[in-house]
Write an enzyme that holds these catalytic residues in place. Structure first.
Site, PDB file in Angstrom:
ATOM      1  N   LYS A 115      -3.085  -5.323  -9.618  1.00 13.74           N
ATOM      2  CA  LYS A 115      -2.276  -4.329 -10.339  1.00 13.74           C
ATOM      3  C   LYS A 115      -1.703  -4.938 -11.607  1.00 13.74           C
ATOM      4  CE  LYS A 115       0.201  -1.144  -7.855  1.00 13.74           C
ATOM      5  NZ  LYS A 115       1.290  -0.801  -6.900  1.00 13.74           N
TER       6      LYS A 115
HETATM    7  C1  E4P Z   1       2.320   2.185  -5.668  1.00 14.64           C
HETATM    8  O1  E4P Z   1       1.276   1.780  -6.117  1.00 14.64           O
HETATM    9  C2  E4P Z   1       3.539   2.327  -6.473  1.00 14.64           C
HETATM   10  O2  E4P Z   1       3.992   1.074  -6.901  1.00 14.64           O
HETATM   11  C3  E4P Z   1       4.584   3.066  -5.663  1.00 14.64           C
HETATM   12  O3  E4P Z   1       3.999   4.233  -5.134  1.00 14.64           O
HETATM   13  C4  E4P Z   1       5.858   3.396  -6.437  1.00 14.64           C
HETATM   14  O4  E4P Z   1       6.673   4.226  -5.660  1.00 14.64           O
HETATM   15  P1  E4P Z   1       8.217   4.521  -5.992  1.00 14.64           P
HETATM   16  O5  E4P Z   1       8.275   5.292  -7.263  1.00 14.64           O
HETATM   17  O6  E4P Z   1       8.689   5.311  -4.817  1.00 14.64           O
HETATM   18  O7  E4P Z   1       8.887   3.179  -6.138  1.00 14.64           O
END
Ligand code: E4P
Length: 289
Positions: A115
């Site tokens: 990521k």
């Molecule tokens: C996943 O890849 C993301 O980092 C995550 O869904 C973010 O979620 P949030 O906005 O609830 O922190």
């Protein structure tokens, strides 16, 4: 088991840094196609929380070692799935530093998607990783222009090599209809060659899940509580005629973009991307002494 995986056109991931949740999610659904993690989820994970509760922190090498152990366990539980592992980035992190981290993380497990934030540095690294055959998940996506830039920066990738993660819940939180962004990205990508898959992230509730399944979004990553609710409802929310309740959120309009544009020519700036980077960095740094 509440349904058959083959009935779904969307792959289902768990959004968590907690290995126990992975095991429970597999029990509840009967399968899991992958898992996403991020620095905040790792900071929230039981091993990290126990350490903080004892009044201890990690050294910088220790925190990476802890992250490596978590994703190794996830990879062993989901050997055929995809495990997203996020690089540390703050506003000063250079492409070289992101590249080095990403290479190292990619060597931790055989099934990683690395990521990277959708910033100039993140896209520079993504372009390189894709050429080298690595898999990437471009995160903190809050605009269609950012998704267009991801497409343009990763041309030539094989199917499944590149994910883009639009964050629904964080747009909802500020009054914009996050699922519109997914809709718009899917519409824009329909005119492309399919080398980027949309991964609906920051999902907060069952209706978000029903909506992204009805949109046939490629992938949805769900917090454990949404998986538990899905199992409890015991229904198959994959019907393509699902209509979300009329939303009080502001619609996000579709924009025309030429996917053949050079990625550096898209305006990828977004306040929520910047804030998201700051929060991930703060949660990560809070673990380190
Ligand atoms: C996943 O890849 C993301 O980092 C995550 O869904 C973010 O979620 P949030 O906005 O609830 O922190």
């Amino acid at each position: 088991m509440i349904m058959h995986k083959q009935d779904l056109q969307t792959k289902i991931f768990l959004d968590s840094g907690d290995i126990a949740e992975t095991k429970k999610a597999v029990e509840l659904l009967g399968f899991l196609d992958g898992q996403t993690t991020n620095p905040s989820l790792i900071a929230k994970s039981p091993g990290a929380q126990e350490r903080l509760a004892r009044g201890e922190k990690f050294s910088a090498p220790e925190v990476y070692d802890y992250y490596r152990k978590v994703v190794s366990a996830l990879s062993a539980l989901l050997p055929d799935g995809s495990i997203s592992v996020e690089v540390y980035a703050d506003s000063a992190t250079t492409p070289d530093a992101m590249y080095a981290q990403g290479r190292e993380m990619n060597a931790w497990i055989p099934n990683a998607h690395i990521k990277l934030p959708i910033t100039t540095a993140g896209l520079t690294v993504a372009e390189k990783f894709v050429r080298e055959g690595m898999r990437v998940n471009m995160t903190l996506c809050f605009s269609q222009a950012q998704a267009a830039a991801v497409y343009a920066a990763t041309k030539g990738a094989r199917p499944g090599q590149v994910f883009v993660s639009p964050f629904i819940g964080r747009l909802d939180d500020r009054g914009e209809n996050g699922v519109d962004l997914i809709k718009n990205i899917l519409q824009m990508y329909a005119a492309g060659d399919g080398h980027v898959q949309a991964l609906a992230a920051s999902l907060r509730n069952f209706e978000h899940l029903q909506t992204v399944l009805a949109l046939h979004c490629n992938i949805a990553t769900l917090p454990f509580k949404v998986i538990a609710e899905w199992a409890e409802q015991g229904i198959q929310p994959s019907a393509s005629n699902f209509q979300p309740q009329l939303s009080s959120l502001t619609p996000i309009a579709y924009q025309e973009f030429d996917l053949q544009t050079n990625w550096r020519d898209f305006n990828i700036q977004h306040e929520l991307t910047e804030r998201g980077i700051e929060k991930f960095a703060a949660d990560w740094n809070n673990l380190i002494e």
